[in-house]
Design a protein around this motif. Sequence first.
Motif, PDB file in Angstrom:
ATOM      1  N   SER A   1       0.415   6.200  -2.190  1.00  0.00           N
ATOM      2  CA  SER A   1       0.109   5.812  -0.822  1.00  0.00           C
ATOM      3  C   SER A   1      -1.319   6.181  -0.456  1.00  0.00           C
ATOM      4  O   SER A   1      -1.817   5.752   0.563  1.00  0.00           O
ATOM      5  CB  SER A   1       1.110   6.456   0.129  1.00  0.00           C
ATOM      6  N   GLY A   2      -2.001   6.979  -1.249  1.00  0.00           N
ATOM      7  CA  GLY A   2      -3.413   7.224  -0.987  1.00  0.00           C
ATOM      8  C   GLY A   2      -3.820   8.682  -0.880  1.00  0.00           C
ATOM      9  O   GLY A   2      -4.938   8.976  -0.487  1.00  0.00           O
TER      10      GLY A   2
ATOM     11  N   GLU B   1     -12.023   4.987   3.715  1.00  0.00           N
ATOM     12  CA  GLU B   1     -11.574   3.652   3.293  1.00  0.00           C
ATOM     13  C   GLU B   1     -12.665   3.040   2.431  1.00  0.00           C
ATOM     14  O   GLU B   1     -13.808   2.938   2.848  1.00  0.00           O
ATOM     15  CB  GLU B   1     -11.284   2.761   4.503  1.00  0.00           C
TER      16      GLU B   1
ATOM     17  N   GLU C   1      -0.040   0.911   6.219  1.00  0.00           N
ATOM     18  CA  GLU C   1      -1.351   0.387   5.825  1.00  0.00           C
ATOM     19  C   GLU C   1      -1.282  -1.091   5.470  1.00  0.00           C
ATOM     20  O   GLU C   1      -2.197  -1.859   5.752  1.00  0.00           O
ATOM     21  CB  GLU C   1      -1.903   1.212   4.649  1.00  0.00           C
ATOM     22  N   THR C   2      -0.165  -1.494   4.837  1.00  0.00           N
ATOM     23  CA  THR C   2      -0.013  -2.906   4.501  1.00  0.00           C
ATOM     24  C   THR C   2      -0.026  -3.753   5.771  1.00  0.00           C
ATOM     25  O   THR C   2      -0.763  -4.738   5.882  1.00  0.00           O
ATOM     26  CB  THR C   2       1.307  -3.136   3.732  1.00  0.00           C
TER      27      THR C   2
ATOM     28  N   SER D   1      -6.845  -6.060  -7.937  1.00  0.00           N
ATOM     29  CA  SER D   1      -6.585  -5.221  -6.768  1.00  0.00           C
ATOM     30  C   SER D   1      -7.590  -5.608  -5.691  1.00  0.00           C
ATOM     31  O   SER D   1      -8.777  -5.313  -5.790  1.00  0.00           O
ATOM     32  CB  SER D   1      -6.749  -3.736  -7.120  1.00  0.00           C
TER      33      SER D   1
ATOM     34  N   GLY E   1       2.616  -1.236  -5.233  1.00  0.00           N
ATOM     35  CA  GLY E   1       1.661  -2.315  -5.359  1.00  0.00           C
ATOM     36  C   GLY E   1       2.264  -3.679  -5.579  1.00  0.00           C
ATOM     37  O   GLY E   1       1.682  -4.543  -6.232  1.00  0.00           O
TER      38      GLY E   1
ATOM     39  N   ASN F   1      -3.338  -4.285   7.481  1.00  0.00           N
ATOM     40  CA  ASN F   1      -4.262  -5.247   6.871  1.00  0.00           C
ATOM     41  C   ASN F   1      -3.997  -6.687   7.316  1.00  0.00           C
ATOM     42  O   ASN F   1      -4.808  -7.576   7.046  1.00  0.00           O
ATOM     43  CB  ASN F   1      -4.131  -5.184   5.344  1.00  0.00           C
TER      44      ASN F   1
ATOM     45  N   ARG G   1       0.808  -1.214   0.000  1.00  0.00           N
ATOM     46  CA  ARG G   1       0.000   0.000   0.000  1.00  0.00           C
ATOM     47  C   ARG G   1       0.847   1.273   0.000  1.00  0.00           C
ATOM     48  O   ARG G   1       0.332   2.364   0.103  1.00  0.00           O
ATOM     49  CB  ARG G   1      -0.914   0.007   1.238  1.00  0.00           C
TER      50      ARG G   1
ATOM     51  N   LYS H   1      -8.796   0.316   0.207  1.00  0.00           N
ATOM     52  CA  LYS H   1      -7.692   1.278   0.216  1.00  0.00           C
ATOM     53  C   LYS H   1      -8.142   2.505   1.012  1.00  0.00           C
ATOM     54  O   LYS H   1      -9.269   2.964   0.866  1.00  0.00           O
ATOM     55  CB  LYS H   1      -7.343   1.684  -1.230  1.00  0.00           C
TER      56      LYS H   1
ATOM     57  N   TYR I   1      -5.022  -0.466  -9.061  1.00  0.00           N
ATOM     58  CA  TYR I   1      -3.639  -0.235  -9.498  1.00  0.00           C
ATOM     59  C   TYR I   1      -3.542  -0.103 -11.018  1.00  0.00           C
ATOM     60  O   TYR I   1      -2.952   0.833 -11.544  1.00  0.00           O
ATOM     61  CB  TYR I   1      -2.727  -1.373  -9.028  1.00  0.00           C
TER      62      TYR I   1
END
Lengths: 240, 165, 177, 549
Positions: free
Chosen positions: D430-431, D370, D327-328, D351, D174, D331, D170, D355, D418
Amino acid sequence: MSTAPARVKTLKIDDRDVSGREEETILDVARQNRINIPTLCHVPGLSPVGSCRLCLVEIKGSPKLFPACVTLVREGMEVVTKSERLASYRKMILELLFSDGNHICAVCVSNGNCELQSLAQNLGIDSIRFPYRFPKLTVDASHQRFVVDHNRCILCARCVRVCGEVEGAHTWDLMGRGTSMRIISDMNEAWGDSETCTSCGKCVQLCPTGALVEKGKSVAEMSKKKGFLPYIVSMREGRR
Amino acid sequence: MWTEFGSTTPPSSDTRWRIVGAAMRKHGYRPNALIETLHTVQETFGYLDEQALRFVAGALRVPLSQVYGVATFYHFFNLKPQGRHTCVICTGTACYIKGVPAILTAIEETYGIKPGETTSDGNISLVSARCLGSCGLAPAAVMDGDVVGKLTPLETVNRMRRWTK
Amino acid sequence: MSKVRLATVWLDGCSGCHMSLLDMDERLVEIADKVEIVYSPLVDNKEFPQEVDITLVEGAIGNVEDEEKIKMIRQRTKTLVSLGDCAVTGNVPSMRNTCGAKAVLERVYLENVTLQPQIPSESVPALRSRVCPVREVVKVDVFVPGCPPSADTIHALLVGLLSGSVPDISLLSRFGA
Amino acid sequence: MTPEELTNTITTERETQEKFKHHVCVCVAAGCLSSQSDKVKAALEDEIKRQGREHECQIKGVGCMGLCAAGPLVSVEETGTLYQEVKPEDAAEVVASLEGQPVARIKGPSEAPFFTRQVKIVLENCGKIDPNRIEDYLLSGGYQSLTKVLTEMTPAQIIEEVYKSGLRGRGGAGYPTGLKWSTVAKAPGSPKYVICNADEGDPGAFMDRSVLESDPHRVLEGMAIAAYAVGASQGYVYVRAEYPLAIERLQNAIKQARRLRFLGIDICGTTFNFNIDVRLGAGAFVCGEETALIASVEGRRGNPKPRPPYPAEAGLWGCPTLINNVETFANIAPIAGRGGNWYASIGTEKSKGTKVFALAGRVANTDLIEVPMGMTLREIVFDIGGGIPDGKRLKAVQTGGPSGGCIPEQFLDMPVDYESLNKLGSIMGSGGMIVMDETSCMVDVAKYFMEFCMSESCGKCVPCRVGTAQMYDLLHKITEGKAGLEDLEMLEDLCDLVRNTSLCGLGQSAPNPVLSTLRYFRDEYMEHIVNKTCPAGICKIKVPTEVTA
């Protein structure tokens, strides 16, 4: 000497069949076979950094480019060291270097003995396409025997590496980052005031341009002797 | 000035060196504790002066040029003392498109300082931050440690005026 | 066959490139048979004429007059040659760019002058804030680096151009040579 | 803590909390704190004391609720009522209304699409639990995944679950997480290290900060599971020094986790040992790049190194190293607890999962959200984000920060995943998601990002160091109305050079904002170059007073 037998790889460089040991780089093998790949930051005997990007080569089957100085040979690899695309990139990279300093060759003590200058000639650069940035840089002549002229420094870090890795003094390092990056001695103080410099001159001899030079030379009088490094390296290896 | 490599004796009798010493000891005086130690020095003294850098170099046995190179690579470290008051303006994307350039212009017009500079009387330092992560409050700033959001040029300057009384 | 109309100009430079041109010595005679020099500091024409085939430019663009001149020259020239490092890179004249025109003027006309120090304003063209190579102002067709380019280089260049092609002179010329 | 002890602790905590009739949550993440939510919390506590209701009302400091722009936020757990822009003076009314009708004056939109369209996995505890109390995390199911993994699964099995989940890094690129884990697990050499990249450097992104401030244990748990999977016994969290609150909560969480043996030796009553230390970044964007991050953790200048060798084989101190971002790791616990197949059922074909995005800029709700992968930009910006304020028109959505690109309005119905973003010339990144309306000049935006890349370039390789500076100068020239078409050509050539020859990701992606704006907004460039005007009125182009032909 290592006892494990080194494995040998066969590959193609510019359509020539060549072979190299698995720990050798594309650049090593190319040079053994007299295939010329331009380099600036690379010096045999110092740790490779892959920063000048001049030695980028193509490997068939990949859209990416690979720095020959740090890419190890692989079995069946097909390397292309000369192409229109590579030539254009190499030219642009050199032109960027020229645009980023104040490389006035005509009044340089290294004129005629400069790696940057001769690479430009070899790659057919007769003019710089990018606007010159004219950074305001200093000259430090405080050392008894040497001068550092930041106007002519291309930040290849050869001096940093030879001082730290071979002489062991680590007088030089880089300060700042990006376009404000500079080479410094000790705490960014006058070279002559350095408490760690042994005045061995290794940095001066390895500097590819007129950034580190001996005092008292006039235009085009400074030529450098780089032979000491392979000598030291081979002596040290022999002792091991 | 001569640096004694391997010495952990503080450069002066200032008791704050104990905090720095403790930080280095916690990491066993390993050279790789350089950045952590510099953080401690800055937290303790407000900035990194030459004396401190030499002391850290000596105690951690890191070459002087390397210490200086690290200290200047990271923009979080200050090599000069900061003003009595600090205004950190966020220049992240959200703040930028919501009007930070105008705020910086207003500060420059009022106090004659740009990001990275301190007023000549040493009262106010203006710093720009890449992103404070307070994008919801854009344009945002940190004024003497407090996050303030939804700023206008006038409001920013007015808040800074409170420091100049 | 009519003669090739050749011009040479001297902008912000030391005239060394023109000296090098003259250093061709007896080869000048051979060149002279093929060209008509229509404008040059070496001859007596006051006006830069129309329809020039080849113009050799020595020097960088240092003041507003240089700038206007080169723009006019470009319009009237088929093949524009940057001759020598000043025209190609800015070279020595451009060394003032790191400190600025003002500092240079003050140093020359005020600090080092004892009798009536003043910065000239009339009859001297104003300095540009930045000295730049010719290519930053107008399009350049051929670059001949060198400080100065040698007589051999200039000869090879002219022989090539006069035969109707741009010669490869990369082995004969480099920056600073 | 053994599984039995864990069950006991949770039971005790549940009983303690159930004694309270009312639970009032006050957001104490940085966004709300900056609008003085701490004072609101103190006022509520005083009010409850004043009314003598300490035994039945609990005031809880919690992490980010998402609607940062409307802070301070307060929510009442039992009724789901959300209050916004609460002031300390509102405390009495809020407490008084706990039994009756909510205070309408400050009531926020708790049923809005903003809440109903989101799917929360990473943020499931944010705004609900007290980030300073491990017990609160335990009560919401925390550390049960770690316990399960350590007592019931082999490293190979947990890697298999992560594989199956389809989780991809994340942090930006990717890369498949399961593949990364198995590479590190198989790499010869020891010790091995696990590093959490919390050097959230993209301007306009604050997902990692919110997670660390709101739910730090979730990240630690993910790291511990990863360490077990790859065979590491030491971990580092590399976090920005600019996030003091996140650092404080993280350090507090590490202490608590050590105390309860979720970190340290003999974790969960097994023989597994794993420690985590915090390392502070110091303001260098390039340290988000893996090899530069490693150099920084080693105490050196953050210069990237050519890869290979990859950190998975030769990373920290030359040892195999796993690097994932906040974030990874956040999860991981849900994937370990509920299985890879469950996670893979969310999102699109390539994907998976959800996210987190930081929605900011010219949008009504500037918030942390999210959503499942594959939701369209239109749904995100207009349904969740509430559209563009002041009746303005959307021009572009910028994703991926300085490495990403600007997506124009005509692609709003593309699913966000992605592949689609890459196809449009941007990246997931990254968002960070910055919404721009007609008041933004796209050349100016490109210049903004190029300035960023230029000053964040480490300077090691030539194309990035000098190329970004030249590109910045050219963009500046364009915004000043002084550029010609040949400058545009030079800019495009530089984009090609810098992208293909730079040493690391920073340089390779630095041209993206220029390339994407050139692709979709070339007309704006031409306006500046040919007509010497800035359509958005942002660039101050001086019209020359006398025109010399």
